[in-house]
Design a protein around this motif. Structure first.
Motif, PDB file in Angstrom:
ATOM      1  N   THR A   7      29.301  13.590  12.664  1.00  0.00           N
ATOM      2  CA  THR A   7      30.372  13.045  11.841  1.00  0.00           C
ATOM      3  C   THR A   7      30.061  13.010  10.352  1.00  0.00           C
ATOM      4  N   GLU A   8      28.806  13.114   9.956  1.00  0.00           N
ATOM      5  CA  GLU A   8      28.477  13.043   8.537  1.00  0.00           C
ATOM      6  C   GLU A   8      28.424  14.429   7.925  1.00  0.00           C
ATOM      7  N   GLY A   9      28.822  14.537   6.681  1.00  0.00           N
ATOM      8  CA  GLY A   9      28.767  15.814   5.982  1.00  0.00           C
ATOM      9  C   GLY A   9      29.855  16.757   6.445  1.00  0.00           C
ATOM     10  N   ALA A  10      29.903  17.888   5.800  1.00  0.00           N
ATOM     11  CA  ALA A  10      30.949  18.854   6.095  1.00  0.00           C
ATOM     12  C   ALA A  10      30.706  19.563   7.418  1.00  0.00           C
ATOM     13  N   GLY A  11      29.476  19.676   7.827  1.00  0.00           N
ATOM     14  CA  GLY A  11      29.195  20.389   9.058  1.00  0.00           C
ATOM     15  C   GLY A  11      29.056  21.870   8.811  1.00  0.00           C
ATOM     16  N   TYR A  12      28.094  22.481   9.491  1.00  0.00           N
ATOM     17  CA  TYR A  12      27.814  23.898   9.347  1.00  0.00           C
ATOM     18  C   TYR A  12      27.778  24.291   7.878  1.00  0.00           C
ATOM     19  N   PRO A  27      40.567  13.976   3.421  1.00  0.00           N
ATOM     20  CA  PRO A  27      40.708  14.631   4.724  1.00  0.00           C
ATOM     21  C   PRO A  27      41.423  15.970   4.574  1.00  0.00           C
ATOM     22  N   GLY A  28      40.946  16.946   5.285  1.00  0.00           N
ATOM     23  CA  GLY A  28      41.565  18.262   5.186  1.00  0.00           C
ATOM     24  C   GLY A  28      41.030  19.214   6.226  1.00  0.00           C
ATOM     25  N   SER A  29      40.931  20.470   5.831  1.00  0.00           N
ATOM     26  CA  SER A  29      40.585  21.533   6.776  1.00  0.00           C
ATOM     27  C   SER A  29      39.216  21.332   7.416  1.00  0.00           C
ATOM     28  N   VAL A  30      38.249  20.818   6.668  1.00  0.00           N
ATOM     29  CA  VAL A  30      36.917  20.607   7.237  1.00  0.00           C
ATOM     30  C   VAL A  30      36.976  19.569   8.353  1.00  0.00           C
ATOM     31  N   ASP A  31      37.776  18.528   8.157  1.00  0.00           N
ATOM     32  CA  ASP A  31      37.933  17.512   9.197  1.00  0.00           C
ATOM     33  C   ASP A  31      38.560  18.120  10.455  1.00  0.00           C
ATOM     34  N   VAL A  32      39.540  18.985  10.274  1.00  0.00           N
ATOM     35  CA  VAL A  32      40.187  19.649  11.404  1.00  0.00           C
ATOM     36  C   VAL A  32      39.177  20.526  12.132  1.00  0.00           C
ATOM     37  N   LEU A  33      38.412  21.314  11.384  1.00  0.00           N
ATOM     38  CA  LEU A  33      37.423  22.200  12.002  1.00  0.00           C
ATOM     39  C   LEU A  33      36.328  21.411  12.701  1.00  0.00           C
ATOM     40  N   ASN A  34      35.914  20.296  12.116  1.00  0.00           N
ATOM     41  CA  ASN A  34      34.905  19.458  12.767  1.00  0.00           C
ATOM     42  C   ASN A  34      35.456  18.835  14.049  1.00  0.00           C
ATOM     43  N   ALA A  35      36.718  18.385  14.035  1.00  0.00           N
ATOM     44  CA  ALA A  35      37.333  17.828  15.245  1.00  0.00           C
ATOM     45  C   ALA A  35      37.445  18.909  16.320  1.00  0.00           C
ATOM     46  N   LEU A  36      37.796  20.130  15.910  1.00  0.00           N
ATOM     47  CA  LEU A  36      37.890  21.235  16.860  1.00  0.00           C
ATOM     48  C   LEU A  36      36.516  21.538  17.454  1.00  0.00           C
ATOM     49  N   ARG A  37      35.495  21.506  16.626  1.00  0.00           N
ATOM     50  CA  ARG A  37      34.126  21.730  17.103  1.00  0.00           C
ATOM     51  C   ARG A  37      33.716  20.639  18.083  1.00  0.00           C
ATOM     52  N   GLN A  38      34.059  19.380  17.801  1.00  0.00           N
ATOM     53  CA  GLN A  38      33.730  18.284  18.708  1.00  0.00           C
ATOM     54  C   GLN A  38      34.458  18.451  20.044  1.00  0.00           C
ATOM     55  N   TYR A  39      35.719  18.893  19.998  1.00  0.00           N
ATOM     56  CA  TYR A  39      36.457  19.138  21.234  1.00  0.00           C
ATOM     57  C   TYR A  39      35.779  20.245  22.051  1.00  0.00           C
ATOM     58  N   ARG A  98      50.999  26.139  17.248  1.00  0.00           N
ATOM     59  CA  ARG A  98      50.891  27.217  16.259  1.00  0.00           C
ATOM     60  C   ARG A  98      49.486  27.264  15.670  1.00  0.00           C
ATOM     61  N   PHE A  99      48.905  26.111  15.356  1.00  0.00           N
ATOM     62  CA  PHE A  99      47.544  26.064  14.820  1.00  0.00           C
ATOM     63  C   PHE A  99      46.546  26.668  15.807  1.00  0.00           C
ATOM     64  N   LEU A 100      46.622  26.265  17.071  1.00  0.00           N
ATOM     65  CA  LEU A 100      45.669  26.772  18.059  1.00  0.00           C
ATOM     66  C   LEU A 100      45.854  28.267  18.301  1.00  0.00           C
ATOM     67  N   GLN A 101      47.080  28.746  18.274  1.00  0.00           N
ATOM     68  CA  GLN A 101      47.313  30.186  18.411  1.00  0.00           C
ATOM     69  C   GLN A 101      46.709  30.945  17.239  1.00  0.00           C
ATOM     70  N   ARG A 102      46.845  30.398  16.042  1.00  0.00           N
ATOM     71  CA  ARG A 102      46.282  31.053  14.852  1.00  0.00           C
ATOM     72  C   ARG A 102      44.754  30.982  14.864  1.00  0.00           C
ATOM     73  N   MET A 103      44.192  29.869  15.352  1.00  0.00           N
ATOM     74  CA  MET A 103      42.733  29.766  15.467  1.00  0.00           C
ATOM     75  C   MET A 103      42.221  30.760  16.504  1.00  0.00           C
ATOM     76  N   THR A 104      42.966  30.933  17.588  1.00  0.00           N
ATOM     77  CA  THR A 104      42.579  31.916  18.603  1.00  0.00           C
ATOM     78  C   THR A 104      42.530  33.296  17.980  1.00  0.00           C
ATOM     79  N   TRP A 105      43.546  33.630  17.212  1.00  0.00           N
ATOM     80  CA  TRP A 105      43.570  34.923  16.527  1.00  0.00           C
ATOM     81  C   TRP A 105      42.359  35.046  15.603  1.00  0.00           C
ATOM     82  N   ALA A 106      42.058  33.980  14.842  1.00  0.00           N
ATOM     83  CA  ALA A 106      40.968  34.014  13.861  1.00  0.00           C
ATOM     84  C   ALA A 106      39.614  34.288  14.536  1.00  0.00           C
ATOM     85  N   VAL A 107      39.367  33.676  15.682  1.00  0.00           N
ATOM     86  CA  VAL A 107      38.063  33.867  16.320  1.00  0.00           C
ATOM     87  C   VAL A 107      38.001  35.142  17.154  1.00  0.00           C
TER      88      VAL A 107
END
Length: 166
Positions: free
Chosen positions: A7-12, A20-32, A151-160
């Protein structure tokens, strides 16, 4: 279980943000993803199987529920493993009572792979409560939230799924 590292720092390699922004979203996705990976490990352990075994059962159950036939060749392609490995996998799952073979209804040269009632029961017993909790969380979303997240998860799927060439 969250730790300070989670939970601390931006992560990776993410850039620190003051709000709060994109880094928080990416960190939450990583935790999931980490929680889901741990759940899959617990499932494999409790069922005494490896990842390919569980995936094979899932594919066979899904095909059966859809009224479709699945052959060893189909499993080999879906799992991206050799035909020899597929034969070993099917042999293991037949011996454990999770799958059964029978002559293919349309192609006498092939066999059809089917789930047993034991496989269906064990999967439902092992994953049923977790699936209920996940559905409860998704059902709590309003239609706007559901559209945005989908829509976000579909776009993340495309990204990875993109292949980077260094």
């Amino acid at each position: 279980m969250e730790t300070a590292l989670d939970t601390e720092g931006a992560g990776y390699w993410y850039i620190e943000q003051d709000h709060p922004g994109s880094v928080d979203v990416l960190n939450a996705l990583r935790q999931y993803r980490a929680a889901e990976s741990e759940m899959r490990r617990r499932t494999r352990d409790s069922m005494g199987m490896n990842e390919s075994d569980l995936l094979a059962i899932r594919y066979v159950m899904r095909a059966h529920e859809a009224g479709q036939s699945i052959s060893p060749k189909d499993l080999s392609r879906l799992l991206n493993i050799s035909t020899a490995s597929t034969t070993g996998l099917i042999d293991r799952l037949v011996a454990s009572g999770h799958l059964t073979r029978r002559p293919h209804p349309k192609d006498r040269r092939s066999v059809e792979i089917l789930p047993t009632s034991n496989a269906d029961h064990e999967v439902r017993e092992t994953l049923g409560e977790m699936h209920k909790r996940m559905i409860e969380v998704a059902d709590a979303l309003d239609s706007t939230e559901a559209r945005i997240i989908t829509r976000f998860l579909q776009r993340m799927t495309w990204a990875v799924e993109q292949h980077d060439h260094p």
